[in-house]
Write an enzyme that holds these catalytic residues in place. Sequence first.
Site, PDB file in Angstrom:
ATOM      1  CB  CYS A  87      23.976 -20.438  16.993  1.00  0.00           C
ATOM      2  SG  CYS A  87      23.221 -20.823  18.574  1.00  0.00           S
ATOM      3  CG  ASP A  88      27.925 -20.807  11.541  1.00  0.00           C
ATOM      4  OD1 ASP A  88      28.025 -19.586  11.332  1.00  0.00           O
ATOM      5  OD2 ASP A  88      28.010 -21.657  10.632  1.00  0.00           O
TER       6      ASP A  88
END
Length: 232
Positions: A87-88
């Site tokens: 995730c980012d």
Amino acid sequence: MPRLLLASASPARRATLRAAGIEPLVAVSSVDEDAVLAQARERYVDADGRLDPADAVLVLAQAKAHDVAAHLPDALADADDLVVLGCDSMLELDGEVLGKPRDADDAVARWRSMRGRAGTLHTGHWVVDLREVDDDAPEPRPGSLGAGRGAVLGATSSTVVHFADVSDDEIAAYVATGEPLAVAGAFTIDGLGGPFVERVEGDHHGVVGLSLPLLRSLLLQIDLPLPTLWTP
């Protein structure tokens, strides 16, 4: 039982999964984010010559998930039941992409520009399915990628965040806690910054850094119902 390997050191993402009944394994990637974005800008740019923020977070999530999948911790090197999630997150304000602030002064400047306004928090999600293929498993349901087989897929969650018109004193007090320095956009919705977020349009989990509805959708595409990951 499949296990989820979170390619992120974020306590908020881990807490979100735990609250949803999933106890993830954690392994942090060694990705050079600036280098990944520089390469992405050479390949994926819009008509204005910039990398779309929703694409930028997806590219980073992809890089982190693949890095962890390719360099599993020794304790997991022989595992055949792993699904990796990268995730980012980034905040988009006036077309500018804002990650973590450089320092306290940058965080103060960010909040002075954000207060009383709305920005869009983009969170990229990328899944790498490392489960071993079961030759005796039923045929995958129509439209899915099937279980295992090294499937990779991802998507971005985008949520509009409306910030309160906070005072300079409130900004100074908040930045002094140190919390804004460690998170994309210099704010949290599940911590000390919560009172400074008036409302959101979209999935509030995405603002925390991991959209549970989007994760469910991605997992279904690899024939993995989310309840399968619930901790007994």
